[in-house]
Design an enzyme around this catalytic site. Structure first.
Site: not given
Length: 348
Positions: A264, A316, A319, A324
């Protein structure tokens, strides 16, 4: 995602300012799914292929995604749920069932590269389960005829919270809490020529102390070396973190041949955090792609190309609020948040 990494790397930054598995697949992406508005898996896989993305990492098994990956040619890193680690570690039959459900039915048409037992659980309450889970998964893959030779390898993904020391990079060492887990895991991986997956986030170090951490150093666009470590010079924090992990592995007894894959890395395009902007996110990710494509490696491993997976495919919405929710390369409607030239890596 490694929030704890920021705290560990901040100490390094304060000091800073006072002073395999061979071959690169290209550039991968993390296909996170903590959202209720994402496109169907077949559309996501088609988007990956259209943009020159060569590999995807799944945080947990999803049969709809695995079905969409069939015949795609994309390399796949398949993760287990952290909450399954204890049972995978203690129950070989559960590991066998996991392989029979999520790997074996798709193995003929999906190019599985690694199964990752857990994500960012070392150090912590689940840490002791990681190696036995890896061992049981490996045994299950072998029993299914999928784990020998060029078969599916088993590894795990760690954050830089495993490091107790990270500055200078050559002094990288695992913390007292992480070492009892990391040393035998390193030995396991080295004996199988399988890389460790490490999540690397210069962003969190920068955002925790933007007055002390040079932004250009975090973004891989410094014009000069910001850190000198013996005979090595570091012009970006990405390389410094990766090399600190390498040093920690070697200090724990792993041979120099054990590789690290950056599972990541990314930069938020919004969400209110320091430095979180579309411009900085575009700069960081494109610089990482070019850096990977160059094959230059890191100062500790010159000429040994680094493989990296960008976090993440989409913004997203389920999240935690803030940065985030803003690590995506694409919006859920598949429009770009910013442009990334993935062909720099896929053509290298």
């Amino acid at each position: 995602m490694a929030r704890m990494a920021a705290l560990l790397w901040i100490a390094a930054c304060g000091l800073l300012l006072c002073s395999s598995f061979s071959g690169v697949e290209g550039i991968g992406v993390n296909y996170g799914m903590i959202a209720n508005n994402l496109p169907s898996p077949d559309k996501v896989i088609a988007l990956c292929k259209a943009r020159g993305i060569t590999d995807v990492r799944l945080f947990h098994p999803d049969t709809a995604v695995l079905a969409a990956l069939q015949g795609s040619g994309l390399g796949v890193v398949l993760g287990t749920l952290n909450e399954d680690l204890a049972r995978l570690a203690s129950d070989p039959s559960f590991a066998a069932s996991w392989v029979q459900t999520y790997v074996q039915p798709f193995a003929g048409a999906v190019r599985f590269r690694y199964v990752a037992a857990g994500n960012e659980v070392i150090p912590g309450d689940l840490a002791s389960h990681v190696l036995p889970a890896m061992q049981n998964l490996e045994s299950a893959l072998r029993a299914a005829g999928l784990g020998d030779g060029d078969g599916v390898r088993v590894t795990t993904a760690v954050s830089t919270s495993v490091l107790g020391s990270s500055y200078p990079p050559s002094q990288g060492a695992f913390s007292e809490a992480a070492l009892p887990s990391m040393a035998p895991i390193a030995s396991f991986l080295a004996s199988r020529s399988t890389p460790l997956l490490a999540n690397v986030y210069p962003y969190f170090a920068y955002s925790a102390d933007p007055s002390s951490v040079p932004l250009d150093y975090a973004l891989l666009q410094s014009a000069s070396a910001a850190v000198t470590d013996g005979g090595a010079s570091y012009g970006n924090m990405f390389d410094a973190i990766v090399d600190a992990v390498y040093a920690a592995l070697e200090r724990a007894g792993a041979p120099p041949g054990l590789e690290v894959v950056v599972s990541e890395t990314g930069w938020p395009s919004g969400g209110g955090g320091a430095g979180a902007s579309v411009g900085n996110a575009a700069a960081y990710v494109n610089n990482v792609v070019r850096h990977v494509a160059s094959g230059r490696g890191t100062p500790r491993r010159p000429g040994k190309a680094v493989e990296a997976f960008v976090f993440a495919m989409f913004n997203e919405n389920q999240k935690p609020e803030g940065v985030e929710q803003h690590f995506g390369l694409f919006q859920p409607d598949m429009t770009e948040v910013y442009h990334v030239d993935f062909t720099a890596a896929s053509s290298s």
